[in-house]
Design an enzyme around this catalytic site. Structure first.
Site, PDB file in Angstrom:
ATOM      1  N   LEU A   1      -3.526 -10.937  -4.242  1.00  0.00           N
ATOM      2  CA  LEU A   1      -2.178 -10.606  -4.700  1.00  0.00           C
ATOM      3  C   LEU A   1      -1.364  -9.949  -3.603  1.00  0.00           C
ATOM      4  O   LEU A   1      -0.142 -10.079  -3.556  1.00  0.00           O
ATOM      5  CB  LEU A   1      -2.243  -9.670  -5.916  1.00  0.00           C
ATOM      6  CG  LEU A   1      -2.866 -10.253  -7.191  1.00  0.00           C
ATOM      7  CD1 LEU A   1      -3.043  -9.152  -8.221  1.00  0.00           C
ATOM      8  CD2 LEU A   1      -1.994 -11.366  -7.740  1.00  0.00           C
ATOM      9  N   GLY A   2      -2.037  -9.217  -2.720  1.00  0.00           N
ATOM     10  CA  GLY A   2      -1.322  -8.539  -1.646  1.00  0.00           C
ATOM     11  C   GLY A   2      -2.244  -7.662  -0.837  1.00  0.00           C
ATOM     12  O   GLY A   2      -3.388  -7.395  -1.217  1.00  0.00           O
TER      13      GLY A   2
ATOM     14  N   GLY B   1      -2.278  -3.980   1.651  1.00  0.00           N
ATOM     15  CA  GLY B   1      -1.569  -2.759   2.009  1.00  0.00           C
ATOM     16  C   GLY B   1      -2.404  -1.911   2.947  1.00  0.00           C
ATOM     17  O   GLY B   1      -3.497  -2.307   3.366  1.00  0.00           O
ATOM     18  N   GLY B   2      -1.877  -0.721   3.259  1.00  0.00           N
ATOM     19  CA  GLY B   2      -2.578   0.150   4.181  1.00  0.00           C
ATOM     20  C   GLY B   2      -3.905   0.648   3.665  1.00  0.00           C
ATOM     21  O   GLY B   2      -4.797   1.000   4.433  1.00  0.00           O
ATOM     22  N   GLN B   3      -4.074   0.686   2.325  1.00  0.00           N
ATOM     23  CA  GLN B   3      -5.299   1.211   1.740  1.00  0.00           C
ATOM     24  C   GLN B   3      -6.307   0.132   1.361  1.00  0.00           C
ATOM     25  O   GLN B   3      -7.461   0.433   1.110  1.00  0.00           O
ATOM     26  CB  GLN B   3      -4.961   2.032   0.489  1.00  0.00           C
ATOM     27  CG  GLN B   3      -4.112   3.254   0.774  1.00  0.00           C
ATOM     28  CD  GLN B   3      -4.806   4.231   1.691  1.00  0.00           C
ATOM     29  OE1 GLN B   3      -5.932   4.637   1.440  1.00  0.00           O
ATOM     30  NE2 GLN B   3      -4.145   4.591   2.776  1.00  0.00           N
ATOM     31  N   GLY B   4      -5.879  -1.155   1.309  1.00  0.00           N
ATOM     32  CA  GLY B   4      -6.840  -2.189   0.954  1.00  0.00           C
ATOM     33  C   GLY B   4      -6.174  -3.485   0.532  1.00  0.00           C
ATOM     34  O   GLY B   4      -4.964  -3.662   0.683  1.00  0.00           O
ATOM     35  N   THR B   5      -6.988  -4.412   0.005  1.00  0.00           N
ATOM     36  CA  THR B   5      -6.533  -5.727  -0.445  1.00  0.00           C
ATOM     37  C   THR B   5      -6.704  -5.827  -1.963  1.00  0.00           C
ATOM     38  O   THR B   5      -7.719  -5.386  -2.495  1.00  0.00           O
ATOM     39  CB  THR B   5      -7.355  -6.835   0.244  1.00  0.00           C
ATOM     40  OG1 THR B   5      -7.248  -6.679   1.660  1.00  0.00           O
ATOM     41  CG2 THR B   5      -6.854  -8.211  -0.147  1.00  0.00           C
ATOM     42  N   VAL B   6      -5.711  -6.401  -2.630  1.00  0.00           N
ATOM     43  CA  VAL B   6      -5.730  -6.487  -4.091  1.00  0.00           C
ATOM     44  C   VAL B   6      -5.925  -7.940  -4.519  1.00  0.00           C
ATOM     45  O   VAL B   6      -5.229  -8.842  -4.038  1.00  0.00           O
ATOM     46  CB  VAL B   6      -4.430  -5.928  -4.706  1.00  0.00           C
ATOM     47  CG1 VAL B   6      -4.484  -6.000  -6.225  1.00  0.00           C
ATOM     48  CG2 VAL B   6      -4.205  -4.490  -4.251  1.00  0.00           C
TER      49      VAL B   6
ATOM     50  N   ASP C   1       3.284   8.156  -1.844  1.00  0.00           N
ATOM     51  CA  ASP C   1       3.757   6.908  -1.235  1.00  0.00           C
ATOM     52  C   ASP C   1       4.625   6.127  -2.224  1.00  0.00           C
ATOM     53  O   ASP C   1       4.435   4.941  -2.440  1.00  0.00           O
ATOM     54  CB  ASP C   1       2.562   6.054  -0.787  1.00  0.00           C
ATOM     55  CG  ASP C   1       2.971   4.981   0.217  1.00  0.00           C
ATOM     56  OD1 ASP C   1       4.053   5.118   0.833  1.00  0.00           O
ATOM     57  OD2 ASP C   1       2.225   4.005   0.380  1.00  0.00           O
TER      58      ASP C   1
END
Length: 689
Positions: free
Chosen positions: A384-385, A387-392, A503
């Site tokens: 789905l996307g 980001g800086g903290q991980g992959t969804v 954030d």
């Protein structure tokens, strides 16, 4: 069936050692493979003639002082193809220097000289094997070129401001942080002082460095050398490299290798090929390979990867080994899951869940098998996307529920207890405008967090991308602002412990199937003891939304979220992005651009067309003034989210009241003089006329 198995094993066995010779490159036997303390220089690196190395980027020059990568002029300390001690493959350990502030007499490389630049090369600074460190007190340092993320840390001279339990380099005269997963090729920093004596700051030497994890930890008690800093570079074979496509094609029908292919496209993840996998896209960007399980050697050479056991006559032994391997593999997988479960704080979480203070049902512990099945083994088509903290990933549980599964990038082993406490706290968040954490899986190398799935994308998409399905009218913008404000107010004051999101941005505001707003991505959120007013943390956030006061002081308060929400309000009013190169330098930040426009009484010149078309001038001014107060550089002067919620709701009620008065038709008074009452069913309100 057994005979078919034996024939299959025999066939695979012969293929393995018959086709393993069909490898890509034949390196000359005259090539030098050592230089000084570098005892192994494997292909594609090499010394001497052009046939000894793949291309000029991998050429090594050997002299009396050591081995150097000629093209980027960095001294080589160690080269790895099949993995270094911490498990990362295809790396080269090189000698670098610290970056120093622009002070006369400082050693290292000056930040004004551009830092360490390897752009255009096949090398990147490894985010897995390196740590960012800043040395010196009252030193606020951020890395250059990591937009939109803010990557840096802040150190103090006052030990009382630091939590000693945070461990190594936690803020007293030294701080550290991890690197973003962004393929960093430029290491430079911006030095700032948090002290009042700027002259003293300018006179003293300040340092920042990027160093190999193990080397950095060896200087736990400091000080750090500035002229010798070993840093790990990861490398790949790019499609502009000579014969790279031919090399990949030659891997077909071989069983001895594993390659990671990096396709073109900014947000596409790499995928693995091994054994008989043939899919290699023509527009691939780069790749890296290692020998497969049971093999050793160099996958880039004609000798390829050789099997550890090569006796064709031992077929029965091979069959026994195969079955033993399957059994051992299963046992090892169980042991590995248990190891990861403990490493990720699973025992601590179980203890918390079964304690008398917590409800056992608040967090579900999912198994690896459940989530692999839900995501088709984390197929890249389910992403789905990122980001800086991980992959969804999007997944469907066995009970039919659609969920979003977040694979975290990493967990700081020094803060496991805090990580587990955050899971406990976040799982108790119960607000209709906050994404619900359903559970987690700690059996994998990095934790997996399972959230409710929100179907209609992000607020950012509706504000800044073409979307005809759901135009953001003024009414809808006000409602979304109210919903987000209400959720933040709940987090700050109504949750079991105050929670600061840290954030807030339009990409972290999701819209559900009814287009209701829900705050998402609590990966960086922090809970705060009720008696405390702030929390001192490493600075984290996104450019354009980051509270300047938090950036300067490292003190996270509820007002930091208020500032970020002020940027959201400005986005809703103007339709502008939080950072834009289309605006002049001093107005690249939407917050600055918005406030300057209000001070010049030109607010209505920058409003979004939908706002000007549907909005009431009085309502717009109310919300704009509220946004301006939220964006105050002094956090104490900003309103609380509770007050923000009330003011937005009052603006919405006022709009509804005015709207209803406008659509009511004159009533007819009866002979008794009774007041005629009109009902506007759209708003379910009664008004007397």
């Amino acid at each position: 069936m057994a005979l078919q198995f034996v024939i299959t094993i025999n066939f695979l066995f012969l293929l393995t050692f018959g086709l393993a010779e069909a490898a890509p490159i034949a390196q000359s036997q005259d090539c030098v493979t050592t230089c000084g303390n570098v005892t192994s220089i494997p292909y594609p690196f090499g010394i001497g003639s052009a046939g000894c190395y793949m291309d000029e980027w991998f050429e090594i020059v050997c002299n009396e002082t050591g081995a150097f990568l000629k093209k980027i002029n960095m001294e080589v300390l160690k080269i790895s193809i099949n993995g270094i001690d911490d498990g990362e493959s295809n790396t080269v350990l090189v000698k670098s220097s610290a970056i120093s502030s622009n002070s006369t007499g400082c050693s290292g490389i000056s930040s004004d000289d551009g830092g360490v630049n390897i752009k255009g090369s096949p090398f990147v600074f490894s985010d897995y094997s390196n740590t960012f460190v800043s040395a010196g007190c009252n030193n606020s340092v951020s890395m250059v070129g990591t937009d939109p993320m803010v990557v840096g840390c802040k150190s103090h001279c006052d030990r009382s401001l630091i939590n000693e339990e945070d461990g190594f380099c936690s803020g007293f005269e030294c701080c550290n942080t991890k690197l973003p997963k962004s393929g960093l090729q430029l290491f430079n920093v911006d030095f700032r002082s948090s002290a009042t004596d700027n002259k003293k700051f300018q006179e003293e030497c300040r340092y920042a460095l990027l160093g190999d994890n193990r080397w950095v930890l060896s200087f736990k008690n400091g000080p750090f050398p500035t002229d010798f800093v070993p840093v790990v570079l990861a490398w790949r074979i790019y499609n502009w490299t000579n014969n790279s496509k031919e090399m990949l094609d030659s891997f077909n029908n071989r069983l001895d290798f594993e390659c990671k292919i990096y396709p073109t496209g900014k947000y596409r993840l790499p995928f693995m090929i091994s054994g008989y996998d043939h899919f290699i896209p023509d527009d691939f960007l780069s790749f890296s390979c290692v020998c497969g399980r049971g093999y050793e050697g160099n996958p880039y050479l004609s000798t390829g990867c050789e099997g550890i056991c090569t006796s064709v006559g031992g077929l029965s032994l091979l069959i026994f080994t195969w079955w033993s391997y399957k059994a051992i593999k299963k046992r090892n997988e169980i042991n590995l899951k248990n190891k990861f479960f403990k490493k990720n704080g699973g025992l601590l979480l179980q203890q918390q869940l079964h304690s008398s203070e917590n409800n056992v049902q608040i967090t579900k512990l999912f198994t690896t098998e459940e989530l692999e099945k839900a995501t088709d083994k984390f197929n890249e088509s389910r992403i789905l996307g990122k980001g800086g903290q991980g992959t969804v990933y999007k997944g469907m549980l066995i009970d039919g529920r659609i969920v979003a599964i977040k694979k975290c990038n990493t967990v700081d082993q020094g803060n496991l207890e805090q990580f587990i406490n955050e899971i406990i706290i976040l799982s108790q968040i119960n607000h209709r405008n906050a994404v619900k954490l359903l559970g987690c899986c700690l059996e994998t190398e990095v934790p997996l967090l399972v959230y409710e799935f929100i179907s209609n994308g992000t607020l950012f998409q509706y504000l800044h991308e073409e979307c005809e399905d759901f135009p953001l009218t003024w009414d809808r913008r006000l409602r979304i602002a109210s919903e987000v404000a209400g959720a933040l107010s709940y987090l700050h004051s109504a949750a079991s412990l105050p929670i600061y999101h840290r954030d807030i941005k339009s990409t972290n505001i999701l819209l559900d199937d009814k287009y209701r707003a829900k705050i998402a991505d609590f990966g960086t959120s922090r809970s705060v003891a009720i008696e405390k007013t702030h929390l001192t943390t490493l600075v984290y956030g996104t450019f354009g939304y980051l509270d300047p006061e938090y950036f300067q002081t490292s003190q996270l308060t509820e007002k930091s979220d208020v500032y970020s929400f002020g940027v959201i309000l400005a986005e809703l009013l103007t339709g502008e992005k939080p950072i834009s190169s289309m605006r002049t330098n001093e107005r690249k930040s939407l917050a600055t651009y918005f406030i300057l426009s209000m001070e010049k009484n030109s607010l209505f010149d920058i409003l979004d067309d939908q706002v000007k078309k549907n909005g009431n001038e009085k309502d717009i001014k109310v919300v704009a003034n509220l946004a301006k107060r939220c964006l105050d550089l002094n956090g104490r002067r900003r309103p609380t989210m509770g007050n923000v919620t009330k003011e937005i709701e009052e603006a919405r009620k006022l709009k509804s009241y005015i709207h209803n008065l406008q659509i009511l038709k004159p009533g007819k008074m009866d002979q008794g003089g009774d007041v005629a009452v009109y009902v506007n069913w759209n708003y379910s309100c009664l008004y007397s006329v």
